[in-house]
Design a protein around this motif. Sequence first.
Motif, PDB file in Angstrom:
ATOM      1  N   SER A 105       0.826  -1.207   0.000  1.00  0.00           N
ATOM      2  CA  SER A 105       0.000   0.000   0.000  1.00  0.00           C
ATOM      3  C   SER A 105       0.857   1.252   0.000  1.00  0.00           C
ATOM      4  N   LEU A 106       1.990   1.204   0.706  1.00  0.00           N
ATOM      5  CA  LEU A 106       2.870   2.374   0.714  1.00  0.00           C
ATOM      6  C   LEU A 106       3.386   2.637  -0.697  1.00  0.00           C
ATOM      7  N   GLY A 107       3.807   1.579  -1.380  1.00  0.00           N
ATOM      8  CA  GLY A 107       4.267   1.732  -2.756  1.00  0.00           C
ATOM      9  C   GLY A 107       3.186   2.324  -3.639  1.00  0.00           C
ATOM     10  N   LEU A 108       1.979   1.780  -3.521  1.00  0.00           N
ATOM     11  CA  LEU A 108       0.887   2.272  -4.357  1.00  0.00           C
ATOM     12  C   LEU A 108       0.554   3.719  -4.018  1.00  0.00           C
ATOM     13  N   ALA A 109       0.541   4.039  -2.726  1.00  0.00           N
ATOM     14  CA  ALA A 109       0.212   5.406  -2.317  1.00  0.00           C
ATOM     15  C   ALA A 109       1.249   6.395  -2.844  1.00  0.00           C
ATOM     16  N   TRP A 185      -4.594  -8.581  -0.877  1.00  0.00           N
ATOM     17  CA  TRP A 185      -5.448  -7.967  -1.905  1.00  0.00           C
ATOM     18  C   TRP A 185      -6.663  -7.299  -1.239  1.00  0.00           C
ATOM     19  N   THR A 186      -7.255  -8.013  -0.298  1.00  0.00           N
ATOM     20  CA  THR A 186      -8.478  -7.530   0.338  1.00  0.00           C
ATOM     21  C   THR A 186      -8.246  -6.275   1.169  1.00  0.00           C
ATOM     22  N   GLY A 187      -7.114  -6.228   1.865  1.00  0.00           N
ATOM     23  CA  GLY A 187      -6.912  -5.147   2.813  1.00  0.00           C
ATOM     24  C   GLY A 187      -6.175  -3.938   2.259  1.00  0.00           C
ATOM     25  N   MET A 188      -5.729  -4.028   1.010  1.00  0.00           N
ATOM     26  CA  MET A 188      -4.964  -2.907   0.460  1.00  0.00           C
ATOM     27  C   MET A 188      -5.720  -1.579   0.387  1.00  0.00           C
ATOM     28  N   PRO A 189      -7.008  -1.596   0.028  1.00  0.00           N
ATOM     29  CA  PRO A 189      -7.676  -0.295  -0.155  1.00  0.00           C
ATOM     30  C   PRO A 189      -7.623   0.610   1.073  1.00  0.00           C
ATOM     31  N   GLN A 190      -8.063   0.085   2.235  1.00  0.00           N
ATOM     32  CA  GLN A 190      -8.090   0.940   3.416  1.00  0.00           C
ATOM     33  C   GLN A 190      -6.710   1.510   3.688  1.00  0.00           C
ATOM     34  N   THR A 191      -5.711   0.625   3.652  1.00  0.00           N
ATOM     35  CA  THR A 191      -4.359   1.043   3.989  1.00  0.00           C
ATOM     36  C   THR A 191      -3.854   2.082   2.990  1.00  0.00           C
ATOM     37  N   THR A 192      -4.128   1.853   1.705  1.00  0.00           N
ATOM     38  CA  THR A 192      -3.667   2.796   0.693  1.00  0.00           C
ATOM     39  C   THR A 192      -4.320   4.165   0.870  1.00  0.00           C
ATOM     40  N   VAL A 193      -5.644   4.164   1.090  1.00  0.00           N
ATOM     41  CA  VAL A 193      -6.356   5.436   1.219  1.00  0.00           C
ATOM     42  C   VAL A 193      -5.805   6.224   2.409  1.00  0.00           C
ATOM     43  N   VAL A 194      -5.593   5.529   3.505  1.00  0.00           N
ATOM     44  CA  VAL A 194      -5.105   6.222   4.700  1.00  0.00           C
ATOM     45  C   VAL A 194      -3.686   6.745   4.485  1.00  0.00           C
TER      46      VAL A 194
ATOM     47  N   LEU B 261     -14.432   9.831   0.107  1.00  0.00           N
ATOM     48  CA  LEU B 261     -13.243   9.084   0.503  1.00  0.00           C
ATOM     49  C   LEU B 261     -12.010   9.758  -0.045  1.00  0.00           C
ATOM     50  N   LYS B 262     -12.125  10.227  -1.297  1.00  0.00           N
ATOM     51  CA  LYS B 262     -10.949  10.794  -1.938  1.00  0.00           C
ATOM     52  C   LYS B 262     -10.664  12.195  -1.421  1.00  0.00           C
TER      53      LYS B 262
END
Lengths: 310, 272
Positions: A105-109, A185-194, B261-262
Motif C-alpha cells: 500500500s505504501l508503494g501504491l500510495a 489484496w483484500t486489505g490494500m484499499p483501506q491502507t492505501t487510502v489512509v 473518501l478521496k
Amino acid sequence: MTAAAGAYAPAPPRRPRRTPRRGGGREMFLLMLPALVPVLVFSVGPLLYGIFLAFTDARSGRNAETSFVGLANFGDLLTDGDFWTSFRIGMIWGISVTVLQFLASLGLALLLDRDLRLRGLARVLALVPWAMPPVVIGLMWRLVYHPNAGILNAVLRDAGLLGHNVDWLNDFAIALPAVIVVGVWTGMPQTTVVLLAGLQNVPRELYEAGQVDGAGTWRRFWNITLPQLRPVIVAITSLDFVWNINQFGLVYVLTQGGPGGRTRLPMLFAYEEAFRFGFFGYASTLGVAIVIVVLAVLGLYLWRQMREAN
Amino acid sequence: MRRALSYLALLGYLVFLAFPLIWLLSTALKTPQEMASLDPAWLPRRPTLANFADAFAEQDLVGSALRSLVVATASAVITVVLALPAAYALARHRGAVNRIAIGWVLVSQVFPVILIIIPLFMVLRRFDLVNTLPGLTFVHVTFTLPFALWMLQGYVRAVPRELEEAAAVDGAAKATSIVKIVAPLLAPGVVATLLFAFISSWNEFLFALVVLKDPDIATLPLTLVKFTGAEGVVRLGPLAAASLLATIPSLVFFAAIQRRLKSGLMAGAVKG
C-alpha cells in the motif's frame, strides 16, 4: 465483520474545536438512555458474559449444566497441540498480511501521489476490493486458484513456469501463502487510502528544503516522508493487525481452514470448537487468549514506536 | 528512466488489483462448454448471460436476496433510530460518558467476534430466536450499534452549535430547534450511517452462519457459499454470476461515497 465495521464507514466530518460545556445533564441522560441501554445490554453485557464463559465449562446443549472452572480452560489451552498449531498459523497470517499490506500500500500510495497517467484508473481499482462483500472476494479467488478452470494455472502454464496444474488451496505447503495473497489484496484499499491521505498532508516545504540541501529522492523519502508519516503508519498497521488476526469469513470461504488445518486461523478454530463441537466455554477461552496476545503485541509495538519517536 | 520505472510499478499494481475482477466477470459470461475446457481463456469466446438466469433458477438466490434485504433494512433502521438520540447527546455534552462511549467503540474493534457471538447465541436460544430473521436482525443491530453511534456523533458535531443557540435566543423550544434546524443539516450523515449499517448487514457472514441453521431461510452470503459445496466446473459460471449480483449494493454505496473518501475527509479522521 469487525474489520468491515471500520472499513466501510465514510469518515465523519472533523469536529470543530470548541470549549466543553456542561449542564442539561438530566435531559442528556434521558436522550442517551435509548441508545446506552441497548449498547449496555446487548453489546457490553454479552462481551462481559463471553469473557466470563471463558472460566466455565459451558456446553452448547440447551439443558447442559454450566459450572465455574476457574483457569482450567486456560490450562487445557496451553497443552492443546491443535491450539498452538492454529495460533502459530494465526501469527504467521496476521503479521505477514499486515506487513505485506503495508509495503504494497505504501508503494501504491507513493505512486498515486505522483503525477502519473492512469492514476485515476488505479485509484478506482484500489477502492474496489473495499466495496466487495468478503464472501464474494473469497469465491472470486477460488475461481482464480481453481486447479482446472482457474486463470492462474493457465497463465503460469502458458508462461512455461508450471508443468502441471497446482491445486493452490489444497496443497499443504502452498495453501497458507495463497490465502495470504488474498488477504493482502483484500486489505490494500483501506491502507492505501489512509497512507495517501497522510502523504498529502506532508508539508511540501519540507521537500523543497530537502532539495535545497541536496538530498536525493531516497534520502528525502527516508528522512522526510517516513518520519512525517509515522503516526499514520502506526495507526493503520495496528488496526490492520487487529482486523487480520480476527479474520474469519474470507478464509472460511477460501479453505474452511484446510488442507489438514494448514489455514485454520484462531477464529476458525474457535468457531469449530463452539459451533461444531459445542464447547462454548473453551471457545471463549480461545477468544480471551487472542485478545491478550493482540493487546500484548500492540502494546509492545506502540511502546517501541513511541520510544523511538521521542 | 525513473518515470518508466514508476509506470512499470503502477502497471504491476493495476494487474494485481484487476485480474481477479476480470476473471470473475469473464467466468460469469462463459458457456458451460467453455468452462469445461482444459485450457481456460481470459475472455469468453461466446459471451452469454445464461449463467445469470441459471443462478436465479437453481439456488434460491432471489429468496435469499429478499431475506438479506429485509434483515439489512430492518437492522439499518433500528440501528439509526437507537443511535441518533444518543449520538446527539454525546456530541453536545462532553464528559466522561462521551469518552467511555468512544472508548467502547475502539474496544469493540479489538475483541474477536467469537466472544460476542456465543453469548448472543445463548440469548437468542433462550428467546427461541435461533433460526429466525428477527434473531439475525437483532444480532446485526447489536454489532453495528457502537460504530454507528460513533459515526453519527461525528456528524452532529459538524452542525454548529451556534445555530441552535440562535434559535433558542429567538424563543424556539429545544425540540423545535432540533427538528427544524439540526435534523435537515444532519440528513446526509443519517443517510450515510443508514447505508453503512445496511451494507454491514448485507455482507455479514459469520453471524448468519451461526444463527441461521435452516437452509430455507439462508441470507445471500450463506447461499453463495453453499453454491460452492456441490462444485462441478460447470457450476462455476452461475456462481460467478451470483457473486457479481450480490456485489451490486456495495458498489452503489461506494460509488456514492467515493468522492468523500478521496476528498480527504479520511485525512481529517486520521489526523484527528
